[in-house]
Design a protein around this motif. Structure first.
Motif, mmCIF file in Angstrom:
data_model
loop_
_atom_site.group_PDB
_atom_site.id
_atom_site.type_symbol
_atom_site.label_atom_id
_atom_site.label_comp_id
_atom_site.label_asym_id
_atom_site.label_seq_id
_atom_site.Cartn_x
_atom_site.Cartn_y
_atom_site.Cartn_z
ATOM 1 N N MET A 1 0.987 18.511 1.505
ATOM 2 C CA MET A 1 -0.343 18.073 1.107
ATOM 3 C C MET A 1 -0.809 16.935 2.006
ATOM 4 N N GLN A 2 -1.925 17.107 2.692
ATOM 5 C CA GLN A 2 -2.440 16.101 3.611
ATOM 6 C C GLN A 2 -2.952 14.882 2.827
ATOM 7 N N THR A 3 -2.307 13.738 3.037
ATOM 8 C CA THR A 3 -2.658 12.512 2.326
ATOM 9 C C THR A 3 -3.116 11.450 3.316
ATOM 10 N N LEU A 4 -4.274 10.855 3.031
ATOM 11 C CA LEU A 4 -4.800 9.742 3.818
ATOM 12 C C LEU A 4 -4.673 8.477 2.986
ATOM 13 N N LEU A 5 -3.903 7.514 3.477
ATOM 14 C CA LEU A 5 -3.726 6.236 2.786
ATOM 15 C C LEU A 5 -4.584 5.200 3.484
ATOM 16 N N ILE A 6 -5.563 4.670 2.773
ATOM 17 C CA ILE A 6 -6.502 3.695 3.321
ATOM 18 C C ILE A 6 -6.168 2.329 2.748
ATOM 19 N N ASN A 7 -5.693 1.424 3.600
ATOM 20 C CA ASN A 7 -5.426 0.060 3.155
ATOM 21 C C ASN A 7 -6.652 -0.790 3.461
ATOM 22 N N ALA A 8 -7.260 -1.337 2.398
ATOM 23 C CA ALA A 8 -8.497 -2.101 2.541
ATOM 24 C C ALA A 8 -8.276 -3.603 2.391
ATOM 25 N N HIS A 9 -7.024 -4.037 2.508
ATOM 26 C CA HIS A 9 -6.725 -5.465 2.384
ATOM 27 C C HIS A 9 -6.893 -6.148 3.734
ATOM 28 N N PRO A 10 -7.616 -7.286 3.808
ATOM 29 C CA PRO A 10 -7.756 -7.987 5.086
ATOM 30 C C PRO A 10 -6.423 -8.446 5.661
ATOM 31 N N ASP A 11 -5.457 -8.713 4.786
ATOM 32 C CA ASP A 11 -4.126 -9.168 5.215
ATOM 33 C C ASP A 11 -3.122 -8.054 4.934
ATOM 34 N N PHE A 12 -3.386 -6.891 5.512
ATOM 35 C CA PHE A 12 -2.691 -5.656 5.137
ATOM 36 C C PHE A 12 -1.200 -5.652 5.454
ATOM 37 N N ALA A 13 -0.748 -6.493 6.366
ATOM 38 C CA ALA A 13 0.668 -6.486 6.756
ATOM 39 C C ALA A 13 1.504 -7.492 5.966
ATOM 40 N N ASN A 14 0.872 -8.248 5.096
ATOM 41 C CA ASN A 14 1.562 -9.300 4.348
ATOM 42 C C ASN A 14 2.074 -8.755 3.026
ATOM 43 N N GLN A 15 3.389 -8.622 2.908
ATOM 44 C CA GLN A 15 3.978 -8.037 1.708
ATOM 45 C C GLN A 15 4.015 -8.994 0.521
ATOM 46 N N ASP A 16 3.502 -10.202 0.684
ATOM 47 C CA ASP A 16 3.387 -11.103 -0.460
ATOM 48 C C ASP A 16 2.251 -10.689 -1.390
ATOM 49 N N HIS B 1 -8.269 15.500 4.839
ATOM 50 C CA HIS B 1 -7.225 15.120 3.880
ATOM 51 C C HIS B 1 -7.715 15.330 2.457
ATOM 52 N N HIS B 2 -6.995 16.160 1.712
ATOM 53 C CA HIS B 2 -7.404 16.463 0.343
ATOM 54 C C HIS B 2 -6.901 15.446 -0.680
ATOM 55 N N ARG B 3 -6.061 14.532 -0.246
ATOM 56 C CA ARG B 3 -5.590 13.464 -1.130
ATOM 57 C C ARG B 3 -5.867 12.120 -0.439
ATOM 58 N N ILE B 4 -6.642 11.280 -1.101
ATOM 59 C CA ILE B 4 -7.038 9.990 -0.555
ATOM 60 C C ILE B 4 -6.460 8.883 -1.442
ATOM 61 N N VAL B 5 -5.691 7.979 -0.855
ATOM 62 C CA VAL B 5 -5.134 6.834 -1.576
ATOM 63 C C VAL B 5 -5.770 5.568 -1.005
ATOM 64 N N ILE B 6 -6.387 4.774 -1.863
ATOM 65 C CA ILE B 6 -7.029 3.527 -1.441
ATOM 66 C C ILE B 6 -6.216 2.359 -1.989
ATOM 67 N N VAL B 7 -5.768 1.495 -1.106
ATOM 68 C CA VAL B 7 -5.003 0.298 -1.483
ATOM 69 C C VAL B 7 -5.909 -0.906 -1.281
ATOM 70 N N SER B 8 -6.128 -1.685 -2.356
ATOM 71 C CA SER B 8 -7.111 -2.755 -2.209
ATOM 72 C C SER B 8 -6.925 -3.855 -3.237
ATOM 73 N N PRO B 9 -7.223 -5.086 -2.850
ATOM 74 C CA PRO B 9 -7.379 -6.146 -3.845
ATOM 75 C C PRO B 9 -8.783 -6.045 -4.434
ATOM 76 N N LEU B 10 -9.000 -6.715 -5.545
ATOM 77 C CA LEU B 10 -10.334 -6.838 -6.114
ATOM 78 C C LEU B 10 -10.952 -8.121 -5.566
ATOM 79 N N HIS B 11 -12.028 -7.980 -4.807
ATOM 80 C CA HIS B 11 -12.686 -9.147 -4.207
ATOM 81 C C HIS B 11 -14.013 -9.396 -4.911
ATOM 82 N N ASN B 12 -14.109 -10.500 -5.630
ATOM 83 C CA ASN B 12 -15.350 -10.816 -6.351
ATOM 84 C C ASN B 12 -15.837 -9.626 -7.171
ATOM 85 N N PHE B 13 -14.893 -9.001 -7.876
ATOM 86 C CA PHE B 13 -15.154 -7.907 -8.814
ATOM 87 C C PHE B 13 -15.472 -6.579 -8.128
ATOM 88 N N ASN B 14 -15.342 -6.507 -6.816
ATOM 89 C CA ASN B 14 -15.728 -5.274 -6.137
ATOM 90 C C ASN B 14 -14.747 -4.949 -5.023
#
Length: 214
Positions: free
Chosen positions: A1-16, A91-104
């Protein structure tokens, strides 16, 4: 299954960051399910994402409508935007990784949406309203971390605009079959142990629904 993982965090490499830890938990479970596959990973803050402004998408769209010749820079912006759209649709499966920034959603995530929410590509206008074109079993999962808790049916619940915005854009506008959200919430008011307490079970269920056959 083709999966696209979209990381929307400005500090995407920081595992903290909790959202990036959510991504790692997802990837671990993904590898268990699909040991011979790899998802496509798009880090928005490490990628060129055209914006709706002068010199970028605003000029590109205006010239495309008028048939006016574009500059070399505008041709580049148009190609980058088209590549993002082509990748998204593949990609038929989309994963979005994100913090909540000012409620959005983060600002770069909004920029990304502007490159994929394209009439005649992912939706179309009709006399009775818009119709989604992403109807071939496309599904999206949001992995979101937030400092506050948004599931207590209190004053914070209707302020979680990220959830409402993404669900409406993907399901109502583009025609996705499914929208799931897994939250690591209360990161500013709970201990890490409390934040993660219910996440493994919720993530397991979300992934099961995400990849289940119709």
């Amino acid at each position: 299954m083709q999966t696209l993982l979209i990381n929307a965090h400005p500090d995407f490499a920081n595992q903290d960051h909790f959202s990036n830890q959510l991504e790692e938990q997802f990837l671990t479970k993904y590898q268990q399910l699909f040991p011979n596959e790899q998802p496509t990973v798009l880090n928005l803050y490490d990628s060129e994402i055209p914006r709706i402004e002068k010199g970028q998408l605003l000029d590109v769209w205006n010239k495309q409508r008028s048939g006016e010749k574009m500059t070399a820079d505008e041709d580049h912006v148009a190609q980058v935007s088209n590549n993002l759209l082509t990748q998204f649709k593949a990609h038929h499966r989309i994963v979005i990784v994100s913090p909540l920034h000012n409620f959005n959603v983060t600002s770069r995530m909004k920029d990304y949406i502007d490159n994929i929410l394209i009439a005649q590509q992912t939706f179309k206008y009709t006399e009775t309203g818009s119709v989604g074109l992403m109807t071939d079993d496309y599904r999206v999962m949001l992995l979101q971390a937030s400092g506050s808790i948004y599931t207590n049916n209190d004053r914070y619940t209707p302020l979680e605009f990220s959830h409402f915005y993404l669900k409406e854009m993907f399901v109502e506008m583009m025609g996705f079959d499914q929208f799931n959200i897994v939250r690591a919430q209360g990161t500013s008011v709970r201990s890490p142990e409390e934040v993660w307490q219910s996440v493994p079970e919720e993530l397991d269920q979300a992934i099961h629904d995400f990849y289940a056959k119709k």
